[in-house]
Design an enzyme around this catalytic site. Structure first.
Site, PDB file in Angstrom:
ATOM      1  N   GLU A 299     -29.080 -44.391  -1.513  1.00 39.23           N
ATOM      2  CA  GLU A 299     -27.990 -43.728  -2.245  1.00 39.23           C
ATOM      3  C   GLU A 299     -26.827 -44.645  -2.575  1.00 39.23           C
ATOM      4  O   GLU A 299     -26.313 -44.616  -3.686  1.00 39.23           O
ATOM      5  CB  GLU A 299     -27.425 -42.534  -1.451  1.00 39.23           C
ATOM      6  CG  GLU A 299     -28.189 -41.244  -1.566  1.00 39.23           C
ATOM      7  CD  GLU A 299     -29.407 -41.228  -0.688  1.00 39.23           C
ATOM      8  OE1 GLU A 299     -29.603 -42.192   0.072  1.00 39.23           O
ATOM      9  OE2 GLU A 299     -30.173 -40.265  -0.762  1.00 39.23           O
TER      10      GLU A 299
ATOM     11  N   HIS B 182     -27.874 -30.474   6.103  1.00 40.84           N
ATOM     12  CA  HIS B 182     -28.178 -30.075   4.738  1.00 40.84           C
ATOM     13  C   HIS B 182     -27.252 -28.971   4.257  1.00 40.84           C
ATOM     14  O   HIS B 182     -27.524 -28.342   3.249  1.00 40.84           O
ATOM     15  CB  HIS B 182     -29.628 -29.581   4.635  1.00 40.84           C
ATOM     16  CG  HIS B 182     -30.624 -30.688   4.591  1.00 40.84           C
ATOM     17  ND1 HIS B 182     -31.165 -31.241   5.720  1.00 40.84           N
ATOM     18  CD2 HIS B 182     -31.177 -31.343   3.547  1.00 40.84           C
ATOM     19  CE1 HIS B 182     -32.012 -32.203   5.377  1.00 40.84           C
ATOM     20  NE2 HIS B 182     -32.037 -32.280   4.066  1.00 40.84           N
TER      21      HIS B 182
END
Lengths: 352, 435
Positions: free
Chosen positions: A87, A156
């Site tokens: 990322e 998450h």
């Protein structure tokens, strides 16, 4: 394990926005929120060949929430770039590409993964236009699903809007309906500024009828969802729908709340908010990010600074608990603001 | 054992590379004593031997990156003209390195006189790397650097006046005084920065290379062949962004050159104390690109390698990792007391001063006279003096500049309580940036 949109139970009811979508039952077309995002994305990619998507599984897999499904076949592998799991580096790569003339859209498979890209987002994305003395623009869009889902576990279920809001040079918007999802996506892509578009994991299956004609929304404006007289409720993203559920109860109890979806998390639309405060004199903020240092905290400060004399009551703020989102269902429900809490808070504030 | 092999191979390359003079002798030394390197795009095969801890010839990924050495390096048939160093080119290289050295020395002076502030990182000693690479680039090629970026900007063509003004924090600086020493940017000369955190610029450079590939393949621009060169240090080579970008660049065959300025020290951390496998160039083949080790104190060698790597990238064959063995003559920054480096190490590299080496070479090979070189030194002195005068005379930024470049589109400051965009309020850019 990464969630797919089919596994996550979305709120699949019709969205009734009073002033949002202008499509009537006869015109326009119905679609789900993730399809609206895709429509906006496709239209912009057709319009401008420098627009491209960079992220994990955006190409062949079609996106973990199907936002880019079918697009790699249409636009090719370079315009829907499947990246390795890196990322920080691929966000930096998107920034470099933006500086040299492309208009990339970075998709975080889950917004939380973009924490790994914090270095690039804070140091480069927000800053380089300034530190280069205005020489380089970074017309990048960073988007992805965030928020608390259905028992996805702490990592998450993150809300990054509070972490990024202090970074200078960034704009942040949050979509909550198919209508504003498409409009904000298009606006974010066309903007010369770096924009973070916050989507919500549970909202991808929302259905709404949206106009057939092309439309682009304003990134800096808030949306008046329901006009009212008694109290101003400011909210965004998934909490908009919790607020609307609470509003049904409140209306039946005789209250007339005004609901504004602020949409622009940074900067705040002080005109829309101010007009509402001047009308109702009471404010309740309902948000999903954590209490500490959240969007609500900044919004309270801004309202107090600008509209103190208009207020008849302290500004109420309902936020999520400062807790890593637990896995167990009942506990998870308790961390997020639920409609009964909203009803109670409005009743308390309206006593002033 | 691996480390001692590395040290001995480095010391053997040291002894071979001190002789800049006779090309034939130089080529011979290269053949017998330098660690063999893997270099794609050239014509003679060469294996990696004598590096026992990593037998790359048996490595499956290495086979796909099989190297060949260029004719330049091969044999005794080299002559001065084969090194492609004409009179003008030699003077250009010399001038660039003298500019770098004089400019950085002037920076030190100005810093101690209180004209520039903060963290200033000087490039003295490493000039061969910047000159060797950047002077072989086109104007539209990209350069991406770190905080030690003054010289990269100068080599790329940013006027000395603009760099000095930026260092003084004046409004006429290349970044309007908003960047400073560690953030040199130039859109005109394609300098993509100037980054304070190490490793941060490598993904940005990778993005610029990606944009070139995109232009070529998606926008169908046949002329899109701009190359990107990313400069960074030995300390950065232990950082995740380095490895992530090596992977992506090789994966997508991006036109980028990763140049490691290995000066053996990351502030006070010795490269050997921080790195499990100190031979950074060996990490290239692990990702599927050639890894080359070059004597970074010799501008001609760096230039040779640079030309090969740039040509390779430009024709679409992908990235190269080049490790330049170099040294900084000053401390890490002007605030660094530089107490950890041993005097004999410093003396060793001072004897290999790239400017002295090039000067000796040019004179011994009749490529320039003492007079030519003196003229260049004088010219550069004047340029540097002029840049200081210009910077001193330039105005400081006005208050109104404070908020001007926060957003490319100042609507990003939002809509104020009165319904107007805040940026439309008169005097807004001088105010405080409240939301």
């Amino acid at each position: 394990m990464l969630p797919e949109s089919s596994l996550v139970l979305g709120l699949s009811f019709e969205v009734k926005t009073e002033t949002g979508s202008t499509a009537t039952a006869q015109q326009g077309h119905e679609l789900l929120l993730f399809e609206a995002l895709r429509e906006g994305l496709e239209e912009e990619m057709e319009r401008d060949p420098t627009v491209c998507v960079i992220g994990e599984d955006v190409g062949h897999y079609g996106g973990s929430y199907k936002v880019t499904k079918g697009m790699a076949e249409k636009f090719g592998d370079l315009r829907l770039l499947d990246t390795p799991i890196a990322e920080n580096s691929f966000t930096g790569m998107a920034i470099g590409a933006a500086m040299t003339g492309l208009r990339p859209i970075v998709e975080g498979m889950n917004m939380g993964f973009l924490l790994l890209a914090f270095n690039q987002i804070a140091n480069n994305c927000g800053m380089l236009h300034y530190t280069s003395g205005g020489q380089f623009t970074i017309p990048i869009v960073i988007r992805g699903p965030g928020g608390v889902g259905k028992q996805l576990g702490a990592e998450h279920s993150q809300r990054l809007e509070s972490y990024f809001q202090s970074v200078p040079g960034l704009q942040m918007v949050a979509c909550s309906t198919p209508y504003n999802a498409k409009g904000l996506m298009k606006a974010a892509i066309r903007s010369e500024n770096p924009v973070i578009l916050f989507e919500h994991v549970l909202l991808y299956n929302l259905k709404e009828r949206i106009p057939d004609e092309e439309y682009v929304l304003c990134l800096e404006e808030a949306e008046l969802v329901r006009p009212g007289q008694d109290i101003t409720i400011l909210t965004y993203s998934r909490m908009r729908h919790h607020v609307l559920q609470a509003v049904k109860t409140l209306v039946s109890k005789g209250y007339d709340p005004e609901v504004i979806d602020i949409r622009s998390l940074k900067p705040f639309d002080l005109f829309a908010i101010g007009n509402s405060v001047k009308k109702t004199h009471k404010v309740l903020i309902v948000e999903e990010c954590m209490r500490t240092g959240g969007i609500g905290a900044s919004l309270r400060a801004a309202i107090m600074e600008n509209f103190f004399d208009e207020l008849d009551a302290p500004i109420g703020c309902l936020s999520s608990q400062d807790v890593p989102t637990p896995y167990a269902g009942p506990l998870e429900d308790l961390t997020v603001v639920q409609p009964p809490q909203i009803v109670f808070a409005v009743e308390q504030l309206c006593k002033h | 054992m691996a480390i001692s092999m590395a040290l001995s191979s480095i010391s053997s390359s040291v002894s071979s590379s001190t002789s800049v003079g006779n090309p034939r002798r130089r080529a011979l030394h290269l053949k017998t004593q330098r660690p063999r390197t893997v270099f794609l795009g050239s014509k003679v095969e060469c294996g990696i031997r004598g590096v026992q801890h990593t037998d790359l010839s048996r490595n499956a990924t290495f086979h796909s990156a099989k190297a060949t050495l260029s004719e330049l390096l091969r044999e005794n048939t080299t002559s001065t003209s084969d090194l492609l160093l004409m009179h003008d080119e030699g003077l250009e290289l010399y001038e660039d390195m003298i500019l770098a050295r004089s400019f950085e020395d002037m920076c030190a002076q100005m810093y101690y006189r209180g004209k520039m502030f903060g963290f200033v990182h000087l490039y003295n000693g490493q000039e061969a790397v910047s000159t060797g690479f950047i002077k072989s680039l086109r104007k539209d090629d990209f350069v991406c650097s770190t905080y030690r970026d003054h010289v990269h900007a100068l080599s790329k063509g940013v006027p000395a006046r603009q760099v000095m003004s930026e260092l003084f924090g004046k409004a006429t600086g290349c970044c309007r005084g908003q960047g400073g020493s560690m953030h040199m940017f130039s859109k005109e000369h394609q300098v993509l920065g100037g980054f304070a955190f190490i490793g941060e610029g490598i993904p940005v450079a990778t993005g610029a290379a990606f944009a070139t590939k995109y232009r070529r393949e998606v926008l169908k621009d046949d002329k899109a062949d701009a190359v990107t060169v990313a400069f960074f240090g030995d300390g950065t080579c232990n950082n995740g962004q380095f490895f992530e970008c090596l992977n992506m660049a090789a994966l997508w065959k991006l036109p980028i050159i990763f140049v490691v300025e290995n000066n053996l020290w990351a502030i006070g951390m010795s490269h050997y104390r921080a790195t499990s496998i100190p031979e950074i160039w060996t990490k290239g083949p692990a990702f599927g690109m050639p890894g080359v080790h070059v004597d970074g104190m010799d501008v001609l060698k760096v230039r040779e390698v640079a030309n090969e790597a740039i040509a390779r990238a430009r024709r679409g064959d992908g990235p190269t990792l080049v490790e330049c063995e170099t040294y900084r003559f000053r401390g890490h920054s002007l605030a660094d007391p530089d107490e950890l480096r041993k005097p004999d190490e410093k003396a060793h590299y001072a004897a290999r001063d790239p400017i002295m080496s090039l000067k000796t070479y040019l004179i011994e090979n009749n490529l320039a006279s003492e007079g030519d070189l003196k003229a260049i030194e004088k010219k550069i002195d004047e340029i540097v003096e002029d840049s200081v005068e210009f910077a001193e005379a330039s105005p400081l930024p006005e208050r109104s500049q404070l908020l001007e470049n926060v957003f490319a589109d100042p609507k990003g400051f939002g809509i104020g309580p009165d319904g107007r965009y805040r940026c439309e309020e008169p005097g807004f850019t001088a105010g405080t940036a409240q939301v």
